[in-house]
Design a protein around this motif. Sequence first.
Motif, PDB file in Angstrom:
ATOM      1  N   SER A  29      10.877  -7.267  11.234  1.00  0.00           N
ATOM      2  CA  SER A  29      10.829  -6.825   9.849  1.00  0.00           C
ATOM      3  C   SER A  29      11.551  -5.499   9.718  1.00  0.00           C
ATOM      4  CB  SER A  29       9.386  -6.653   9.400  1.00  0.00           C
ATOM      5  OG  SER A  29       8.708  -7.874   9.465  1.00  0.00           O
ATOM      6  N   LYS A  30      12.114  -5.251   8.541  1.00  0.00           N
ATOM      7  CA  LYS A  30      12.779  -3.977   8.295  1.00  0.00           C
ATOM      8  C   LYS A  30      11.729  -2.901   8.048  1.00  0.00           C
ATOM      9  CE  LYS A  30      16.930  -6.027   6.408  1.00  0.00           C
ATOM     10  NZ  LYS A  30      17.780  -6.159   5.233  1.00  0.00           N
ATOM     11  N   PRO A  31      11.936  -1.716   8.561  1.00  0.00           N
ATOM     12  CA  PRO A  31      10.956  -0.638   8.354  1.00  0.00           C
ATOM     13  C   PRO A  31      11.089  -0.017   6.964  1.00  0.00           C
ATOM     14  CG  PRO A  31      12.787   0.162   9.650  1.00  0.00           C
ATOM     15  CD  PRO A  31      13.018  -1.314   9.459  1.00  0.00           C
ATOM     16  N   GLY A  32      10.036   0.651   6.530  1.00  0.00           N
ATOM     17  CA  GLY A  32      10.109   1.433   5.314  1.00  0.00           C
ATOM     18  C   GLY A  32       9.617   0.744   4.070  1.00  0.00           C
ATOM     19  N   LYS A  33       8.717  -0.232   4.194  1.00  0.00           N
ATOM     20  CA  LYS A  33       8.238  -0.931   3.012  1.00  0.00           C
ATOM     21  C   LYS A  33       6.749  -0.711   2.757  1.00  0.00           C
ATOM     22  CE  LYS A  33       8.152  -5.215   0.583  1.00  0.00           C
ATOM     23  NZ  LYS A  33       7.846  -6.597   0.571  1.00  0.00           N
ATOM     24  N   ARG A  34       6.035  -0.098   3.671  1.00  0.00           N
ATOM     25  CA  ARG A  34       4.575  -0.033   3.581  1.00  0.00           C
ATOM     26  C   ARG A  34       4.065   0.891   2.486  1.00  0.00           C
ATOM     27  NH1 ARG A  34       2.076  -4.097   6.525  1.00  0.00           N
ATOM     28  NH2 ARG A  34       3.293  -4.435   8.385  1.00  0.00           N
ATOM     29  N   HIS A  35       4.579   2.083   2.387  1.00  0.00           N
ATOM     30  CA  HIS A  35       4.071   3.036   1.398  1.00  0.00           C
ATOM     31  C   HIS A  35       5.207   3.963   0.981  1.00  0.00           C
ATOM     32  CE1 HIS A  35       3.581   6.391   4.411  1.00  0.00           C
ATOM     33  NE2 HIS A  35       3.685   5.351   5.177  1.00  0.00           N
TER      34      HIS A  35
END
Length: 62
Positions: free
Chosen positions: A22-28
């Motif tokens: 998965s690509k990082p930087g989508k959580r918050h």
Amino acid sequence: MKTHKGAKGRLKVTARGKVLASKPGKRHLNWHKSGKKIRSKGKKFVLAEGEARRIRDLLPYD
């Protein structure tokens, strides 16, 4: 040989042996990101062959 549980939750090995992540930087902290950027981070991507080789050692039965 044991499966690395951290890698199992984050990565997937396809039938042909490619490793998807998965690509990082989508959580918050998404309020200032555009919808286009957030949608693009929902997709998976194929890891480079050198990294994929290391990951396959962590996931011996997948």
